[in-house]
Scaffold this active site. Sequence first.
Site: not given
Ligand code: ADP
Length: 218
Positions: A14, A89, A123, A156, A167
């Site tokens: 993404k 999400r 990554r 990360r 996740r």
């Molecule tokens: P990835 O899609 O690789 O898991 P992101 O950087 O999008 O990584 O998200 C990292 C973390 O941030 C998630 O595991 C969650 O804890 C939090 N997060 C991100 N976006 C949301 C969201 N829309 N709602 C709830 N938690 C979120």
Amino acid sequence: MVNLIIFGAPGSGKGTYASRLKERLNVEVIATGDLFREMIKLDTPLGRKVKEYVEKGLLVPDDITLEVLKENLAKIPKGKGFILDGYPRTIWQAQSLEEIAKIDAVIHLVVPDWIIIKRLSSRRICQNCGAIYNLIFLKPKRDMICDKCGGPLYQRSDDTAEVIKKRIEVYEKQTQPLLNYYRGKGVPFVEAKCEKLETPPEVVVEEILKGLKKLNIA
Ligand code: ADP
Ligand code: ZN
């Protein structure tokens, strides 16, 4: 002006594709994960709370997430569109979004599990500009140094085997159902498949742009 959601499992790319689409479509990207990591780095009281969830691979509570989204949507210049990376999400988040913006299409990244695991565990990210690298197939030219800005690369803290597993589980349970939600609403989809580890991001980006053109969106 175009408003898009980029949707896919953790590690589906993404952020990688959104950062490239940003320039091609002249839109802003809002990545809730990046925003949360920034809050954690600044160590604000809210950042400390957010950290408890992020480091376990759990979703940050909906109310906090929506506040952060709204704050950042408000910063987008009038007349400019956006790509949401990592939002929504949950169904609740999608319903809340409906009240504040119209979504023109969902970009759905379809990537097999084995690629996701490989990508996430190798990554690396630039501490300075956020550019995304991968030690297997999207290597920086100099070891652990960003090609774009010379900043140091880091891993990360949630890209560890255990948290990656969590996740993916959370994605399948809480986020995947959104696909049917948006299909049910009749929102157009652009599907982008990536079945090889070595497919360069540009190839996938072109596929997405072609799909958007077909829908008369870009
Ligand atoms: P990835 O899609 O690789 O898991 P992101 O950087 O999008 O990584 O998200 C990292 C973390 O941030 C998630 O595991 C969650 O804890 C939090 N997060 C991100 N976006 C949301 C969201 N829309 N709602 C709830 N938690 C979120
Ligand atoms: Zn950089």
